[in-house]
Design a protein around this motif. Structure first.
Motif, short mmCIF file in Angstrom:
data_model
loop_
_atom_site.label_atom_id
_atom_site.label_comp_id
_atom_site.label_asym_id
_atom_site.label_seq_id
_atom_site.Cartn_x
_atom_site.Cartn_y
_atom_site.Cartn_z
N HIS A 142 -3.93 0.54 -7.65
CA HIS A 142 -3.63 -0.87 -7.53
C HIS A 142 -3.50 -1.36 -6.09
N ILE A 143 -3.96 -0.55 -5.13
CA ILE A 143 -4.05 -1.06 -3.76
C ILE A 143 -5.16 -2.12 -3.69
N HIS A 144 -5.11 -2.92 -2.65
CA HIS A 144 -6.10 -3.99 -2.50
C HIS A 144 -7.09 -3.66 -1.41
N PRO A 145 -8.30 -3.24 -1.78
CA PRO A 145 -9.31 -2.98 -0.75
C PRO A 145 -9.80 -4.31 -0.18
N CYS A 178 -7.59 -6.01 -7.49
CA CYS A 178 -7.16 -4.78 -6.83
C CYS A 178 -8.26 -3.73 -7.01
N ILE A 205 -2.04 4.59 -7.08
CA ILE A 205 -3.04 4.32 -6.05
C ILE A 205 -4.10 3.32 -6.48
N LEU A 261 2.48 1.95 -3.37
CA LEU A 261 1.51 2.44 -4.36
C LEU A 261 0.96 3.83 -4.01
N GLN A 311 0.85 -1.20 0.00
CA GLN A 311 0.00 0.00 0.00
C GLN A 311 0.88 1.24 0.00
#
Lengths: 331, 331
Positions: B164-167, B186, B162, A230, A227
């Motif tokens: 490609h963050i993983h919620p 992602c 941003i 990114l 995180q």
């Protein structure tokens, strides 16, 4: 006067202990004391007493830096600048950390979060000397992070509170509710030292290598690193704190960071040099107090520059005003 | 010369279309053209032709700004500065975007990501004029974000990515694999325009208010905002792009942001003024090209300051060197 060694006061105000020290501008600590964090009045009185005594011993303190647990108010335009904001730590909400120091010592006072300060110290003297953009993380009783962009800590609306992001839950960890009083299973709730103990009954140190806790912990911290890559694009991530004293975690975290990035960030620093990208602090337990020292030095520099600027302005409007050439900053 | 109006070239190099324009230092666009993004050679030739023609019409261009889809190389010390890095967009990997412009126009060239540029434009002329720290997000074909800290876009190792963050996955959305070619699920994989269509068979616009898609989308974007608050501490979040043209999303996202923060960030801007914290862009579709204009203006300022500094340095070592007082920056 300018050639005499200069000494700075440094206060690391942690949630469980205070470290107070005197140091020079090479980051060398020449006197140090530590005591547990009790109520604000007695704890701050202890810190002040140390600084008062040392100020006598070392002639004078050029500036004092205060690196505090948070959340804190860093906005210099706010009436509450220098305060601890609302905190779960009993008795400490709305404590003014800075004003009494400034009143007594009449020198520049630097103030920031403990993690921003530690990040500054690792940047100045430690594991991130060669970069301008870094994150310093501490994984211990809580999880916190300081973010340095182009040499300066991020403040913004408040300051980062990285420990409270929500990682995706690990499949082996679905039954665990987490320990964060605000969020339950935010990162701090599932990956801090107390979370490990709550889940596994023991700290990491006491769990054998095959225990799934290692896998879970490394995954959550790998997600945290991803995180950050990114979002703030650091050139290095420095990971310290009690949990990270288990050096075995580092390669596991690096592997999970690469997993979560999925090849997307095409930089050799990550793809082929990850061992130098996610690293341990070089200053170890001293990162916080050395950070307070950096805050003191930076506060002195800022005060000196402000004085020079106002003298230049005074000089341009009234040429006859007395000016000392030695007090001007170099061009 | 200094009192003549100055004109700047602006190129917004998007993944689907290019916008080329001429503007002044008040953000006013005086000429503009747009064309689809084809192969690099013909597309860049189109952009250059427009600028060449306009440079004749407006006398000269003081500087040119180029706001590009990414990833791009922003490190000025790199031999590949000004290049598009490895990108899934066919034919564009390793395209040098800046060198040919600099060769032909012999003026300062500013270069940054399209989202950093849009963030700069909203900061200069739009919805974040009154703050120094902000994030600009675009939610459309892809998801991207520009981060401004103390008035300057974050670059660091590369630049933020941003999208490609993983919620954390929404419970109503567990069956959906996501559409990101790198990561599957992602944020971009589950919350971009194409993700919405892949999941629901239609864009948001065509789904009635009771469709679960609204809940899912707002939750993912609320998580994104929360991660940003906790990581870069913006004073405002500006959300644009095709998906955000559905204004109904804003209150839903704000509610989910508050949910994910769980009361932890004790700031009135968030707790009692969230409608002014998460906002739509004021520049609308012009944010990108206006951002390119800011890049041009900032490049001119930087070049002027560098010239002044080198003239001062030359002046201090050889007092007889000719100097024009009007070319020095104000003190």
């Amino acid at each position: 006067m300018m050639d005499q060694p200069r000494f700075f006061g440094a206060v690391e105000a942690g949630g469980t202990k205070f470290v107070v020290a005197i140091g020079n501008d090479r980051g060398e600590i020449v006197a140090q004391e530590r005591f547990p964090t009790a109520d604000p009045r007695s704890t701050l009185a202890n810190a002040h007493a140390f600084l008062r005594q040392q100020a006598h011993a070392f002639g004078t303190l050029a500036a004092i830096g205060l690196a505090s647990f948070g959340p804190v108010v860093l906005d210099k335009d706010s009436a509450r600048y220098g305060f601890i904001a609302r905190t779960p730590k009993a008795g400490w909400s709305d404590t003014d950390m800075v004003a009494a120091l400034a009143r007594e010592f009449r020198c520049p006072i630097g103030f920031d979060t403990d993690v921003n300060a530690a990040a500054l110290a690792e940047h100045r003297w430690g594991a991130a000397r060669d970069v301008r953009n870094l994150v310093y993380l501490t994984i211990g009783t809580g999880i916190g992070g300081g973010v340095i962009v182009d040499g300066v800590p991020i403040h913004g609306l408040m300051h980062p509170e990285i420990g409270h992001i929500h990682p995706r839950r690990h499949p082996l960890d679905n039954g665990f509710e987490g320990v964060c009083p605000f969020h339950g299973d935010c990162l701090e709730g599932v990956a801090s030292g107390p979370a490990i103990v709550a889940r596994s009954g023991a700290p990491l140190l006491q769990l054998d290598e095959a225990h799934p806790q290692w896998t879970i912990e490394a995954d959550y911290l790998g997600q945290l690193c991803a995180q950050l890559v990114l979002t703030v694009s650091p050139q290095r991530i420095v990971m310290g704190g009690g949990v990270m004293s288990q050096a075995r975690l580092f390669p596991l975290i690096r592997t999970r960071l690469l997993h979560w990035l999925g090849g997307y960030v095409d930089r050799s620093e990550i793809l082929s040099d990850i061992d130098r990208y996610v690293v341990a602090p070089e200053l170890g337990d001293d990162a916080g107090v050395c950070g307070a020292l950096v805050l003191a030095m930076d506060a002195l520099t800022a005060a000196t520059e402000a004085t020079s600027a106002s003298m230049r302005n005074a000089g341009s409007s009234a040429k006859s005003a007395p000016r000392s050439p030695t007090s001007r900053s170099p061009r």
